[in-house]
Design a protein around this motif. Structure first.
Motif, mmCIF file in Angstrom:
data_model
loop_
_atom_site.group_PDB
_atom_site.id
_atom_site.type_symbol
_atom_site.label_atom_id
_atom_site.label_comp_id
_atom_site.label_asym_id
_atom_site.label_seq_id
_atom_site.Cartn_x
_atom_site.Cartn_y
_atom_site.Cartn_z
ATOM 1 N N SER A 176 0.835 -1.202 0.000
ATOM 2 C CA SER A 176 0.000 0.000 0.000
ATOM 3 C C SER A 176 0.866 1.246 0.000
ATOM 4 O O SER A 176 2.076 1.188 0.207
ATOM 5 C CB SER A 176 -0.956 0.003 1.191
ATOM 6 N N MET A 177 0.207 2.386 -0.255
ATOM 7 C CA MET A 177 0.897 3.673 -0.346
ATOM 8 C C MET A 177 0.200 4.676 0.556
ATOM 9 O O MET A 177 -0.998 4.580 0.796
ATOM 10 C CB MET A 177 0.838 4.195 -1.781
ATOM 11 N N ALA A 178 0.970 5.656 1.006
ATOM 12 C CA ALA A 178 0.407 6.743 1.813
ATOM 13 C C ALA A 178 1.207 8.010 1.559
ATOM 14 O O ALA A 178 2.437 7.992 1.545
ATOM 15 C CB ALA A 178 0.444 6.388 3.297
ATOM 16 N N ALA A 179 0.493 9.096 1.338
ATOM 17 C CA ALA A 179 1.137 10.397 1.161
ATOM 18 C C ALA A 179 1.396 11.004 2.530
ATOM 19 O O ALA A 179 0.593 10.883 3.446
ATOM 20 C CB ALA A 179 0.252 11.309 0.336
ATOM 21 N N THR A 180 2.545 11.661 2.645
ATOM 22 C CA THR A 180 2.902 12.353 3.877
ATOM 23 C C THR A 180 3.680 13.621 3.490
ATOM 24 O O THR A 180 4.105 13.760 2.346
ATOM 25 C CB THR A 180 3.724 11.426 4.813
ATOM 26 N N PHE A 181 3.832 14.528 4.434
ATOM 27 C CA PHE A 181 4.462 15.819 4.129
ATOM 28 C C PHE A 181 5.500 16.216 5.177
ATOM 29 O O PHE A 181 5.343 17.219 5.860
ATOM 30 C CB PHE A 181 3.387 16.906 4.003
ATOM 31 N N PRO A 182 6.603 15.458 5.304
ATOM 32 C CA PRO A 182 7.634 15.850 6.268
ATOM 33 C C PRO A 182 8.284 17.163 5.833
ATOM 34 O O PRO A 182 8.672 17.319 4.667
ATOM 35 C CB PRO A 182 8.620 14.687 6.231
ATOM 36 N N LYS A 183 8.356 18.097 6.754
ATOM 37 C CA LYS A 183 8.919 19.423 6.478
ATOM 38 C C LYS A 183 8.259 20.076 5.263
ATOM 39 O O LYS A 183 8.872 20.846 4.542
ATOM 40 C CB LYS A 183 10.433 19.351 6.303
ATOM 41 N N GLY A 184 6.994 19.738 4.996
ATOM 42 C CA GLY A 184 6.234 20.331 3.909
ATOM 43 C C GLY A 184 6.476 19.717 2.538
ATOM 44 O O GLY A 184 5.865 20.140 1.563
ATOM 45 N N LEU A 185 7.340 18.708 2.442
ATOM 46 C CA LEU A 185 7.617 18.072 1.158
ATOM 47 C C LEU A 185 6.639 16.945 0.877
ATOM 48 O O LEU A 185 6.354 16.136 1.766
ATOM 49 C CB LEU A 185 9.040 17.502 1.147
ATOM 50 N N PRO A 186 6.135 16.843 -0.354
ATOM 51 C CA PRO A 186 5.217 15.750 -0.687
ATOM 52 C C PRO A 186 5.994 14.444 -0.894
ATOM 53 O O PRO A 186 6.737 14.297 -1.862
ATOM 54 C CB PRO A 186 4.559 16.218 -1.986
ATOM 55 N N ILE A 230 11.703 9.565 7.954
ATOM 56 C CA ILE A 230 12.172 9.851 6.598
ATOM 57 C C ILE A 230 13.210 10.958 6.665
ATOM 58 O O ILE A 230 12.986 11.997 7.257
ATOM 59 C CB ILE A 230 11.003 10.312 5.704
ATOM 60 N N ASN A 231 14.343 10.733 6.013
ATOM 61 C CA ASN A 231 15.396 11.742 5.949
ATOM 62 C C ASN A 231 15.180 12.551 4.672
ATOM 63 O O ASN A 231 15.403 12.067 3.566
ATOM 64 C CB ASN A 231 16.768 11.076 5.939
ATOM 65 N N VAL A 232 14.756 13.790 4.834
ATOM 66 C CA VAL A 232 14.479 14.660 3.677
ATOM 67 C C VAL A 232 15.551 15.743 3.522
ATOM 68 O O VAL A 232 15.293 16.793 2.958
ATOM 69 C CB VAL A 232 13.063 15.281 3.739
ATOM 70 N N GLY A 233 16.755 15.470 4.014
ATOM 71 C CA GLY A 233 17.839 16.424 3.848
ATOM 72 C C GLY A 233 18.320 16.997 5.151
ATOM 73 O O GLY A 233 18.581 18.170 5.272
ATOM 74 N N GLY A 234 18.436 16.207 6.108
ATOM 75 C CA GLY A 234 18.873 16.606 7.432
ATOM 76 C C GLY A 234 18.662 15.432 8.342
ATOM 77 O O GLY A 234 18.741 14.291 7.916
ATOM 78 N N GLN A 235 18.347 15.684 9.538
ATOM 79 C CA GLN A 235 18.061 14.599 10.478
ATOM 80 C C GLN A 235 16.697 14.011 10.170
ATOM 81 O O GLN A 235 15.758 14.762 9.953
ATOM 82 C CB GLN A 235 18.099 15.106 11.916
ATOM 83 N N PRO A 236 16.580 12.672 10.115
ATOM 84 C CA PRO A 236 15.264 12.059 9.841
ATOM 85 C C PRO A 236 14.273 12.303 10.953
ATOM 86 O O PRO A 236 14.612 12.634 12.035
ATOM 87 C CB PRO A 236 15.588 10.572 9.701
#
Length: 98
Positions: free
Chosen positions: A10-20, A92-98
């Protein structure tokens, strides 16, 4: 997000630090990639999953969820993010600490 809420295949959308970001659980592993198609930024969370292949709902572009690579043109890739599960939670690591 809690790992147990994301079911296998399955899939789920999330927005860590505002990123899709799109989370996909496949064979017990979490894959995290951009939730925007490289073609026209359609939300991939509305797409279809076939094995490790994700099909965009807008124009049928196909991506490998492991690498973000577009199947018809390997030079095109979606951003992929490192992910890990700790104490039942997905990080999720989006460019810094996860």
């Amino acid at each position: 997000m809690e790992d147990k809420k994301l079911k296998e295949n399955s899939m789920a959308a999330t927005f860590p630090k505002g990123l899709p970001v799109l989370l996909i659980k496949k064979e017990g592993r979490i894959y995290a990639l951009s939730n925007k198609c490289a073609h026209m930024a359609c939300a991939l969370s509305g797409g279809s999953l076939f094995g490790f292949m994700l099909k965009c709902p807008c124009h049928d572009w196909l991506y490998d969820i492991r690498t973000g690579q577009f199947f018809n043109a390997p030079e095109i890739r979606l951003p992929v993010f490192e992910s890990k599960i700790e104490e039942g939670k997905i990080f999720i690591n989006v460019g810094g600490q996860p």
